[in-house]
Design a protein around this motif. Sequence first.
Motif: not given
Ligand code: ADP
Length: 494
Positions: A402, A405-406, A415, A431-435, A424, A374-375
């Motif tokens: 990281d 974009i924050g 999150l 991404g699927a928003g699951l990690g 965004f 993600n970072a």
């Molecule tokens: P994805 O597959 O969308 O990355 P995650 O569950 O890993 O799914 O993350 C969920 C959401 O959290 C992301 O879609 C993003 O909007 C935000 N996010 C996660 N990690 C970061 C990061 N390091 N910087 C900015 N936004 C993040």
Amino acid sequence: MRIDEATDREMARPQQSLQRILTAITVAMTVLACVVAAMLVGVTSAIGRANATLVREGEGIRLLEEAELDILLHERTREPVIRREVAGSLRSRLRMAGRLVSSADEQREFVRVEAPLEAYLKATPGDGPPSTEAVSHLEAAYAALESVVGVKLDQIETASQGVDDWDRLADVVGVSTATLILLLSGGLLWWLNARAFRPMLALARSMERFSQGDRGARAEVAGPSELREMALRFNQMATAIAAQREAQMTFLGGVAHDLRNPLSVLKVAVANLRSDRPLPPEPKVRKMLEMVGRQVGRLERMVTDLVDLAGIEAGKLQVKLERYDLRALIGGVTELFEGGSRRHRLVVSMPDEEVPVRADPLRIEQVLGNLVSNAIKYSPEADRVEISLSRRVSEALLCVIDHGIGIREEDQSRLFEPFRRVGFSAEEIPGAGLGLFVVRQIVEAHGGRIEVQSAPDRGSTFCVYLPLAPAEAAPAVQRDEVSGHALEPRPNGH
Ligand code: ADP
């Protein structure tokens, strides 16, 4: 009118509760029934008392009138035998009448009968006509008898007047109770129909529409508080289900999007390596294979997240705990990402002494891998990602920092929900928003927690806290034999 407006209007109304209204009506009816019952008891006992008075006074009047007849007979007859008999009967009738005296007035009049009567009887012995003195006693006794009868007639009048009063009161109470009962039951029926049954049927219709697939069907919040509560709960449930469905659709879109990207890269690679064409030069083949490896890695992560999601949903997220040094795991993950991004450098800092945890190494590696991925993904303009490991009193603290974009503050708490993506469009960064959802589940399954600090355009820091393993436990696990990852603890800096 929109449901929201109707809801606001309804919420502003004073609360009417079905339970309170039915209780109030039942209590009112019960009170009315008690009043009517008490009235009936009062009326019947008053009538009983008046009846007893009428019977007693009637009997008294009959005795007094017979006594008057005896007096007349005594005065007219000259037969000494008959006079004696009549005098006996007269005394006996007066004794009986005396027992039926029922008031002080009557008693006062009654005592005025005896003395002149006895004086008359004494003054009229044998068969001679009554003397003038006897006649005057007789008249006095007669007049006293008449006034006793008069008192008795007054008492009869008063008793029947009392019955009339009770009768009138019973009429008034009966008519008013009937009117009140009619008004109450009519009002209750109207209220149930207009304010309870109608909203209830409307709620049932909304439920039916929703169950038939109309996801926008919502109930109007109206009627007594119980129904408003039900309508509110139904609306909340319907909104939650609709949001879940929307999230699932977004998720499917995300999955499809995520699958398409690596697949198209793989397709291009395969097209370049077709058997009917000469192989590209070796450096190009190596580059292509590197790319294929990265895409396969992405696909693998996605499939792992999906499998984990299914496991978490079924309550079957399993962790195999063992004691090991967290420093060894960082080495494995950094190696995995080395070369994964041409732009980013991984900068690692960790302590010299052991950071022992009791955890599932594969799962913690998955956590760190996800955070690092993600970072990198969300800091496309940055050139480095930092990994920092440190020891607290009873916790190991693992942070991934990281400079990307924050995340806005209001989005940070959401999150970790499944399918949640923020800030965004899905097109920009796949991404699927699951990690993070899976990451949090894994961390919490280890008795730890995850926190985020972030500011838009300045970057994010995700920190995982894991409980430290007791110091006396076995030495660190050498996982490199199993996974092939280099697990040697490294000094600060990477
Ligand atoms: P994805 O597959 O969308 O990355 P995650 O569950 O890993 O799914 O993350 C969920 C959401 O959290 C992301 O879609 C993003 O909007 C935000 N996010 C996660 N990690 C970061 C990061 N390091 N910087 C900015 N936004 C993040």
